[in-house]
Design an enzyme around this catalytic site. Structure first.
Site, PDB file in Angstrom:
ATOM      1  N   HIS A 157      54.122  32.047  16.686  1.00 26.86           N
ATOM      2  CA  HIS A 157      53.256  32.303  17.836  1.00 26.86           C
ATOM      3  C   HIS A 157      52.594  30.998  18.272  1.00 26.86           C
ATOM      4  O   HIS A 157      51.897  30.363  17.485  1.00 26.86           O
ATOM      5  CB  HIS A 157      52.183  33.350  17.496  1.00 26.86           C
ATOM      6  CG  HIS A 157      52.689  34.753  17.592  1.00 26.86           C
ATOM      7  ND1 HIS A 157      51.926  35.800  18.026  1.00 26.86           N
ATOM      8  CD2 HIS A 157      53.905  35.268  17.324  1.00 26.86           C
ATOM      9  CE1 HIS A 157      52.652  36.907  18.019  1.00 26.86           C
ATOM     10  NE2 HIS A 157      53.853  36.615  17.584  1.00 26.86           N
ATOM     11  N   TYR A 172      42.638  39.554  20.826  1.00 26.66           N
ATOM     12  CA  TYR A 172      41.338  39.849  20.204  1.00 26.66           C
ATOM     13  C   TYR A 172      40.406  40.271  21.336  1.00 26.66           C
ATOM     14  O   TYR A 172      40.163  39.478  22.260  1.00 26.66           O
ATOM     15  CB  TYR A 172      40.762  38.598  19.536  1.00 26.66           C
ATOM     16  CG  TYR A 172      41.514  38.116  18.308  1.00 26.66           C
ATOM     17  CD1 TYR A 172      42.626  37.289  18.427  1.00 26.66           C
ATOM     18  CD2 TYR A 172      41.084  38.465  17.020  1.00 26.66           C
ATOM     19  CE1 TYR A 172      43.305  36.832  17.301  1.00 26.66           C
ATOM     20  CE2 TYR A 172      41.757  38.005  15.885  1.00 26.66           C
ATOM     21  CZ  TYR A 172      42.862  37.191  16.043  1.00 26.66           C
ATOM     22  OH  TYR A 172      43.524  36.737  14.927  1.00 26.66           O
ATOM     23  N   PRO A 213      37.840  39.536   8.274  1.00 28.97           N
ATOM     24  CA  PRO A 213      39.243  39.294   8.639  1.00 28.97           C
ATOM     25  C   PRO A 213      39.475  38.614   9.991  1.00 28.97           C
ATOM     26  O   PRO A 213      40.570  38.091  10.218  1.00 28.97           O
ATOM     27  CB  PRO A 213      39.864  40.699   8.643  1.00 28.97           C
ATOM     28  CG  PRO A 213      38.723  41.637   8.771  1.00 28.97           C
ATOM     29  CD  PRO A 213      37.540  40.961   8.143  1.00 28.97           C
ATOM     30  N   LYS A 253      41.988  34.505   7.903  1.00 25.02           N
ATOM     31  CA  LYS A 253      41.899  33.373   6.978  1.00 25.02           C
ATOM     32  C   LYS A 253      42.067  33.761   5.495  1.00 25.02           C
ATOM     33  O   LYS A 253      42.311  32.893   4.657  1.00 25.02           O
ATOM     34  CB  LYS A 253      40.547  32.665   7.133  1.00 25.02           C
ATOM     35  CG  LYS A 253      40.407  31.923   8.439  1.00 25.02           C
ATOM     36  CD  LYS A 253      41.258  30.676   8.453  1.00 25.02           C
ATOM     37  CE  LYS A 253      41.509  30.171   9.842  1.00 25.02           C
ATOM     38  NZ  LYS A 253      42.875  29.960  10.203  1.00 25.02           N
ATOM     39  N   TYR A 274      41.939  27.889  13.959  1.00 26.04           N
ATOM     40  CA  TYR A 274      42.826  29.051  13.889  1.00 26.04           C
ATOM     41  C   TYR A 274      44.159  28.685  13.236  1.00 26.04           C
ATOM     42  O   TYR A 274      44.670  29.427  12.401  1.00 26.04           O
ATOM     43  CB  TYR A 274      43.056  29.628  15.288  1.00 26.04           C
ATOM     44  CG  TYR A 274      43.693  30.994  15.271  1.00 26.04           C
ATOM     45  CD1 TYR A 274      42.918  32.153  15.229  1.00 26.04           C
ATOM     46  CD2 TYR A 274      45.084  31.140  15.292  1.00 26.04           C
ATOM     47  CE1 TYR A 274      43.506  33.410  15.208  1.00 26.04           C
ATOM     48  CE2 TYR A 274      45.676  32.394  15.269  1.00 26.04           C
ATOM     49  CZ  TYR A 274      44.878  33.522  15.231  1.00 26.04           C
ATOM     50  OH  TYR A 274      45.463  34.776  15.194  1.00 26.04           O
TER      51      TYR A 274
END
Ligand code: FAD
Ligand code: DHB
Length: 389
Positions: free
Chosen positions: A72, A200, A292, A296, A383
């Site tokens: 991704h 998200y 979550p 990570k 990220y």
């Protein structure tokens, strides 16, 4: 029985450590309290950082990951109908791979089986002993009889509720904790994902995450109350709530179906310091928990054992520098991941008690991200994962 490294816990931390040590010619045995089927039945994380992928490659276990993992290059954030794509690859030159924790665990288990490394599933009453001296060992029961496993080092990869951290004298340990006033209700379904990238979402009704395990398998999460139970949430209720929380264009693409799994996880930040006590080391969830948001947890478990495997190889090569610095090095990375997971969680969820001011702060932060490449770069760098160090 005697081995060089005795590992407690056959989650991703324990199994990956075992594989990396084996690659370095270091013998190890894993003791796990559950059955292999039970461990594989736990649906958890789904996004791997480059560091985790590299470690799996180094251990020689990335064949299926390379064939089936979904790279991704970015993900989306949504505040109601406002959407922002974080272009991970353009901002950092790196990307993440969507590949489920279950699949990582299965690959590691198969590899362990093929290489003939010792693994004892359904080991009962595992207890670490003598780690403050020179002769550490684990005691346990299996098949109704008592056993003893002697080793040079004991490694606690036994998760948050494990026995290893609990065996350290309380005065030797400092812990830091934050509990969040909500949980995540997760649902896995054999349906195509709502969008090619993760979304998200922050909405009036709470956080939502649209993720996936493959082009045919979706994983969705909803922020829920800590009082909620899985039994209260029928599949229909879940899909209806998800539809309300997704941006309209994504909701229009939603394909529903029967759930394969549904579970509720509480959200917590936790760190125990240090991560070494004499000849006992902690790695992964045994030492720290992140909420979550940002995926990570599994990645931190992988980076801990990457550092530890390197340190132990150095030890057998004649230097104690690696094991002496393990705790400090691992914790430096852990705290940065704690900060990021806390920040991302704080931005994306509805907090019952922060009122209008808290909400305006979240909206201002999202606005700022939308207008600032620098802010997006900070998010993207964290990220995709910080370097192992
Ligand atoms: P674990 O996977 O917990 O493995 C520890 C192992 O030790 C277990 O197999 C356990 O059975 C065994 N064990 C425990 N006690 C003993 C004992 N006394 N004797 C022997 N064996 C023992 N992370 C994300 O990034 N994204 C997510 O969406 C996400 N969802 C999660 C949902 C849930 C419900 C949970 C609990 C965690 C989730 N995580 C998620 C976190 C991620 O799954 C963990 O960070 C990761 O599993 C850590 O791996 P580990 O090997 O350190 O610990
Ligand atoms: C998943 C979980 C996460 O916490 C996250 O940030 C991204 C993906 C998942 O389970 O797919």
């Amino acid at each position: 029985m005697r081995t060089q490294i005795a590992i407690v816990g056959a989650g991703p931390a324990g199994l990956l450590l075992g594989a990396l040590l084996h690659r370095a010619g270091i013998d190890n045995v894993v003791l796990e309290q559950r059955s292999a089927e039970y461990v594989l039945g736990r649906i958890r994380a789904g996004v791997l950082e480059q560091v985790a992928v590299d470690l799996l490659r180094e251990a020689g276990i990335a064949e299926r990951l390379d064939a089936q993992g979904l790279p991704h290059d970015g993900f989306e954030m949504a505040f109601g109908e406002r959407r922002l794509r974080i272009d991970l690859h353009a901002l950092t030159g790196r990307r993440v791979v969507v590949y489920g924790q279950t699949e990582v665990t299965r690959d590691l288990m198969d590899h362990r089986h093929q290489t003939g490394l010792g693994t004892v599933y359904e080991a009962e009453d595992v207890q670490p002993h003598g780690f403050d001296g020179g002769r550490p060992y684990l005691s346990y029961r299996h098949g109704g009889t008592g056993h003893r496993l002697d080793a040079d080092f004991l490694i606690g990869c036994d998760g948050f509720h494990g026995v290893c951290r609990a065996s350290v004298p309380p005065g030797a340990l400092q812990t830091f904790e934050k509990i969040y006033p909500f949980g995540w209700l997760g649902l896995l379904a054999e349906t195509p994902p709502v969008s090619p990238e993760l979304i998200y979402g922050h909405t009036e009704r709470g956080f939502t995450l649209a993720s996936m395990r493959s082009h045919q398998r979706s994983r969705y999460y909803l922020q829920c109350s800590l009082d909620d139970t899985v039994a209260q949430w029928s599949d229909d209720a879940f899909w209806a709530e998800l539809r309300r929380r997704l941006p309209a264009a994504a909701a229009a693409q939603l394909v529903t179906g029967p759930s394969i799994e549904k579970s509720i996880a509480p959200l917590r930040s936790f760190v125990a310091e240090p991560m070494r006590f004499g000849r006992l080391f902690l790695a992964g969830d045994a030492a720290h928990i992140v909420p979550p948001t940002g995926a990570k947890g599994l990645n931190l478990a992988a980076s801990d054992v990457g550092l530890l495997a390197r340190a132990l190889a150095e030890f057998y090569g004649g230097s104690t520098a690696g094991i002496d610095h393990y705790s400090q090095r691992a914790l430096a990375r852990v705290w940065k991941a704690e900060r990021f997971s806390w920040w991302f969680t704080s931005l994306m969820h509805r907090f019952p008690d922060t009122g209008g001011f808290g909400l305006r702060m979240q909206q201002a932060e999202f606005d700022y991200l939308c207008g600032s490449v620098a802010a997006q770069t900070v998010l993207a760098e964290n990220y995709v994962g910080l370097p192992l160090g």
